[in-house]
Design an enzyme around this catalytic site. Sequence first.
Site, PDB file in Angstrom:
ATOM      1  N   GLU A 179      29.712 -30.395 -11.527  1.00 15.60           N
ATOM      2  CA  GLU A 179      29.534 -29.301 -10.595  1.00 15.60           C
ATOM      3  C   GLU A 179      30.474 -28.149 -10.937  1.00 15.60           C
ATOM      4  O   GLU A 179      31.418 -27.982 -11.642  1.00 15.60           O
ATOM      5  CB  GLU A 179      30.461 -30.118  -9.334  1.00 15.60           C
ATOM      6  CG  GLU A 179      29.633 -30.828  -8.481  1.00 15.60           C
ATOM      7  CD  GLU A 179      29.977 -32.287  -9.237  1.00 15.60           C
ATOM      8  OE1 GLU A 179      29.139 -33.569  -8.582  1.00 15.60           O
ATOM      9  OE2 GLU A 179      30.881 -32.733  -9.878  1.00 15.60           O
ATOM     10  N   THR A 180      29.964 -27.139 -10.235  1.00 18.90           N
ATOM     11  CA  THR A 180      30.634 -25.692 -10.571  1.00 18.90           C
ATOM     12  C   THR A 180      30.718 -25.278  -8.696  1.00 18.90           C
ATOM     13  O   THR A 180      30.100 -25.491  -8.107  1.00 18.90           O
ATOM     14  CB  THR A 180      29.799 -25.023 -10.939  1.00 18.90           C
ATOM     15  OG1 THR A 180      29.611 -24.965 -12.474  1.00 18.90           O
ATOM     16  CG2 THR A 180      30.306 -23.361 -11.134  1.00 18.90           C
TER      17      THR A 180
END
Length: 303
Positions: free
Chosen positions: A47-48
Amino acid sequence: MKGINIYHVDAFTDKPFGGNSAGVVPNAEFISCVHMQSIAKELNLSETAFLMPPQSTAADFRIRYFTPSSEIDFCGHATVATAWLMGTIGEWATKKNMITFETNIGHVPVKFEIKENSLRSVIMTQIEPKVKKIDTALVELANYVGLKKDDIETDYPIRLGFTGNWHLLIPVKTRKAIDEAIPQIDKLKKHNKSHNICTTHLFTFDSQEEDCLLYTRDFAPAVGIPEDPVTGAANGALAGYLILEGILSAAEAHTFNIAQGHKVGRPGKVEIIISFIDHKPIIKVGGSAVPTIAGTLLVEEEK
């Protein structure tokens, strides 16, 4: 070309290259959804997180989470990574004792735990936990996650748990069985997409870690992640499940650790705190983090 500041932060660990690495983009107010997705795909982390001004005066930042393939409503380790980054490099921990993020599922406050004038951990309060049944046969589920039917711990129920995303929680008798599980990723992906399940979370009380109550592994092919090393959202949902299903007593508060990531060479530790207000469980999840990369991503100017 335009430069965008980016960071890699390893969450749920105090050592570089452990735990779960999240991308963090602190100044995303002028980045479109299309470019956020492209950046998440380029960074290729589970995830970012992207920060921007909040819409609510009760929050400090709005935060959005993207996997390499899609946006998701909530991500625990990316929240810990972002709070740690803002608390240290952003110096928020020297200004106030918490930071509040506005997410797709509501406000998530994160408290800074200071010890000897340094940040020890960040503790997020997740939204109210829920559980519900799933009708998929036990044999099918065991097959999807690469377990034998006899590996499943039938003293505890298989459930869907929620503190922001729905997670399929499967109790397993031993850590050895969890570590040897080889999921059928395509079948698991199809199953989880059809049931709106974000991840499948295997857990056992056979943690074999001195200071950890449980040991877990997490598979998330439905959102483009074959295996997520150390998960804050799924372990938060697991904590809620333990209370709502009566596995842990609702008559007292609980504090314990969960070990995860060892199988993929990224060991991490998740801190869990369960308290109660008006008999409703409050799930807090946290840990430490380590920034490992700070840089500039060059992208074309958006029109």
